[in-house]
Design an enzyme around this catalytic site. Structure first.
Site, PDB file in Angstrom:
ATOM      1  N   HIS A   1      39.022 -37.815 -15.907  1.00  0.00           N
ATOM      2  CA  HIS A   1      39.835 -36.864 -15.159  1.00  0.00           C
ATOM      3  C   HIS A   1      41.218 -36.690 -15.777  1.00  0.00           C
ATOM      4  O   HIS A   1      41.895 -35.696 -15.572  1.00  0.00           O
ATOM      5  CB  HIS A   1      40.001 -37.315 -13.714  1.00  0.00           C
ATOM      6  CG  HIS A   1      38.708 -37.539 -13.000  1.00  0.00           C
ATOM      7  ND1 HIS A   1      37.847 -36.507 -12.698  1.00  0.00           N
ATOM      8  CD2 HIS A   1      38.109 -38.670 -12.558  1.00  0.00           C
ATOM      9  CE1 HIS A   1      36.781 -36.994 -12.088  1.00  0.00           C
ATOM     10  NE2 HIS A   1      36.913 -38.298 -12.000  1.00  0.00           N
TER      11      HIS A   1
ATOM     12  N   THR B   1      46.538 -36.961  -5.285  1.00  0.00           N
ATOM     13  CA  THR B   1      46.167 -35.571  -5.607  1.00  0.00           C
ATOM     14  C   THR B   1      44.749 -35.483  -6.153  1.00  0.00           C
ATOM     15  O   THR B   1      44.308 -34.414  -6.570  1.00  0.00           O
ATOM     16  CB  THR B   1      47.143 -34.967  -6.637  1.00  0.00           C
ATOM     17  OG1 THR B   1      47.023 -35.700  -7.868  1.00  0.00           O
ATOM     18  CG2 THR B   1      48.576 -35.022  -6.145  1.00  0.00           C
ATOM     19  N   THR B   2      44.059 -36.612  -6.155  1.00  0.00           N
ATOM     20  CA  THR B   2      42.652 -36.647  -6.583  1.00  0.00           C
ATOM     21  C   THR B   2      41.844 -37.316  -5.467  1.00  0.00           C
ATOM     22  O   THR B   2      42.408 -38.048  -4.659  1.00  0.00           O
ATOM     23  CB  THR B   2      42.497 -37.470  -7.880  1.00  0.00           C
ATOM     24  OG1 THR B   2      43.054 -38.769  -7.682  1.00  0.00           O
ATOM     25  CG2 THR B   2      43.187 -36.795  -9.052  1.00  0.00           C
TER      26      THR B   2
ATOM     27  N   HIS C   1      49.008 -34.932 -15.915  1.00  0.00           N
ATOM     28  CA  HIS C   1      48.333 -33.703 -15.483  1.00  0.00           C
ATOM     29  C   HIS C   1      48.886 -32.546 -16.290  1.00  0.00           C
ATOM     30  O   HIS C   1      50.073 -32.525 -16.650  1.00  0.00           O
ATOM     31  CB  HIS C   1      48.586 -33.421 -13.998  1.00  0.00           C
ATOM     32  CG  HIS C   1      48.074 -34.483 -13.065  1.00  0.00           C
ATOM     33  ND1 HIS C   1      46.790 -34.479 -12.567  1.00  0.00           N
ATOM     34  CD2 HIS C   1      48.671 -35.577 -12.539  1.00  0.00           C
ATOM     35  CE1 HIS C   1      46.627 -35.532 -11.770  1.00  0.00           C
ATOM     36  NE2 HIS C   1      47.763 -36.206 -11.743  1.00  0.00           N
TER      37      HIS C   1
ATOM     38  N   HIS D   1      52.526 -39.086 -13.622  1.00  0.00           N
ATOM     39  CA  HIS D   1      52.582 -39.750 -12.308  1.00  0.00           C
ATOM     40  C   HIS D   1      52.599 -41.258 -12.518  1.00  0.00           C
ATOM     41  O   HIS D   1      51.633 -41.822 -13.034  1.00  0.00           O
ATOM     42  CB  HIS D   1      51.366 -39.357 -11.462  1.00  0.00           C
ATOM     43  CG  HIS D   1      51.452 -37.974 -10.909  1.00  0.00           C
ATOM     44  ND1 HIS D   1      50.345 -37.278 -10.466  1.00  0.00           N
ATOM     45  CD2 HIS D   1      52.524 -37.156 -10.710  1.00  0.00           C
ATOM     46  CE1 HIS D   1      50.741 -36.081 -10.019  1.00  0.00           C
ATOM     47  NE2 HIS D   1      52.048 -35.986 -10.158  1.00  0.00           N
TER      48      HIS D   1
ATOM     49  N   HIS E   1      49.655 -41.700 -15.466  1.00  0.00           N
ATOM     50  CA  HIS E   1      48.683 -40.757 -16.034  1.00  0.00           C
ATOM     51  C   HIS E   1      49.300 -39.374 -16.062  1.00  0.00           C
ATOM     52  O   HIS E   1      50.400 -39.167 -15.528  1.00  0.00           O
ATOM     53  CB  HIS E   1      47.392 -40.774 -15.195  1.00  0.00           C
ATOM     54  CG  HIS E   1      47.632 -40.397 -13.770  1.00  0.00           C
ATOM     55  ND1 HIS E   1      47.808 -41.314 -12.769  1.00  0.00           N
ATOM     56  CD2 HIS E   1      47.767 -39.178 -13.173  1.00  0.00           C
ATOM     57  CE1 HIS E   1      48.025 -40.689 -11.616  1.00  0.00           C
ATOM     58  NE2 HIS E   1      48.007 -39.387 -11.844  1.00  0.00           N
TER      59      HIS E   1
HETATM   60 ZN   LIG Z   1      48.337 -37.790 -10.661  1.00  0.00          ZN
END
Ligand SMILES: [Zn+2]
Length: 389
Positions: free
Chosen positions: A228, A339-340, A255, A272, A253
């Site tokens: 992801h 957010t996941t 995005h 994040h 991680h």
């Molecule tokens: Zn994130």
């Protein structure tokens, strides 16, 4: 004139009869007790004969009850067993019944647990049992509820484990953000939650916020492409302290593009930094990323990208985590979610207002892996946003 009126005479007769019969009835208390209930429940003349229908009736009622009743069952069994008296037929019956129950248990344990009516049920069964045991001493109560409870908890865990087995999600199509909540029961917050992230951060209340104290150090790290995003797991020992609460950095991680927006502006990327406190509460520091000069920390992460997905690669040198942050660390803060999936809420968000920059080439490298891995913005609703000045 001397004779009493007829009704009074009749009453005297009945009274006289009653007095004559009284002593005989009093000498047999069980019979008296039974004859009382007799008027309400049919077919209850004798004590011993009465036991079977009475208990089986209790069982029938129990069967129709909607909830499981591990305790009454166990209790009846325990009492029956604990009873020292080798009672003939009547006592054996209740003992046999619990043994038939395994067939009944599975279906009942699958049903929703309702503690209140279970209590009522227990009372009902207890009163039935005590009715037929009126002349005996109280039997010791052995609680077997804990056992039943554990079995149920175990079942719930199994369900949990099974549910976690499926639910592949992505950022597009049938498994995209609009469908996350349908993919797995555990993802339902993604659809039902009312404090979801990310949001378009605007109209925050301008206040002075407690600065985030970053207690980061040079750290060993491992990079993983988890399917992801690119994630960096860091060794323990990096902390932030904010509002007197201490959180430990677990991982960070990326995005692309940024998930959060500042007054409508979306950035090229975002990092994040996910922290957790001792109670398991999450605090995420978001570092917005714009295109500009290259970033040494991002480069170090890219250099250590593993060749295969879901395989961690250890970084060769330590990562200087403080370098990941902009110099100006004022932030906006609000309560949101992951957010996941599973989109868990209760996450403290702190979004640094000043972005850091990475080069176009560094963005391009991430894009080759993940051209788009940002969840759309979610409704702000009536959430408070504080904007640190
Ligand atoms: Zn994130």
């Amino acid at each position: 004139m001397t004779l009493p009126p007829f009704p009074l005479f009749a009453t005297c007769l009945v009274l006289g009869l009653g007095l004559a019969l009284g002593p005989a009835m009093a000498s047999d208390p069980p019979a008296k007790a039974e004859s009382k209930t007799d008027s309400k429940t049919e077919g209850k003349g004798e004590i011993k004969i009465d036991l079977k229908p009475d208990l089986s009736k209790a069982k029938v009622e129990r069967r129709t009850e909607p909830e499981p009743e591990a305790e009454p069952k166990g209790k009846a069994k325990a009492e029956a067993k604990a009873d020292p008296k080798p009672e003939p037929k009547a006592e054996r019956k209740p003992e046999q019944k619990p043994e038939q129950r395994p067939e009944h248990k599975p279906e009942s344990s699958a049903e929703p647990k309702q503690p209140v009516s279970m209590g009522e049920l227990r009372d009902m069964i207890e009163s039935k049992i005590s009715e037929v045991r009126a002349t005996r001493g109280p039997a010791p109560v052995v609680r077997v509820q804990a056992k039943g409870g554990t079995r149920q908890a175990g079942k719930a865990q199994d369900k949990h484990a099974k549910a976690a087995g499926h639910g592949h999600w992505s950022y597009q199509g049938d498994t995209g953000p609009q469908h996350w909540h349908e993919l797995n029961p555990e993802f339902k917050q993604c659809g039902l939650g009312e404090r979801q992230s990310p949001i378009d951060i605007r109209e925050g209340i301008p206040v002075e916020l407690d600065p985030i104290q970053f207690d980061y150090k040079l750290s060993a790290f491992r990079v993983i492409d988890n399917g992801h995003t690119v994630q960096v797991n860091v060794e323990p020992g990096n902390r932030i302290v904010v509002n007197g609460r201490r959180y430990e950095l677990v991982q960070f991680h990326f995005h692309r593009p940024s998930e959060e927006r500042l007054n409508g502006r979306q950035f090229e990327m975002v990092a994040h930094l996910v922290h957790k406190d001792l109670e398991g509460k999450l605090a995420v520091v978001a570092v917005l990323i714009e295109e500009g000069k290259g970033h040494p920390i991002v480069q170090q992460v890219w250099n250590n990208l593993p060749l295969e997905k879901r395989v961690e690669q250890a970084g060769l040198q330590g990562l200087d985590l403080l370098q990941l942050l902009p110099e100006d660390r004022r932030y906006v803060t609000y309560m949101g979610s992951l957010t996941t999936p599973p989109c868990t809420e209760g996450v403290l968000w702190m979004v640094l207002k000043k972005p850091v920059s990475v080069s176009a080439q560094q963005i391009a490298i991430f894009s080759r892996l993940y051209p788009m891995n940002a969840r759309p913005v979610q409704p702000q609703r009536d959430r408070l946003i504080k904007d640190g000045q």
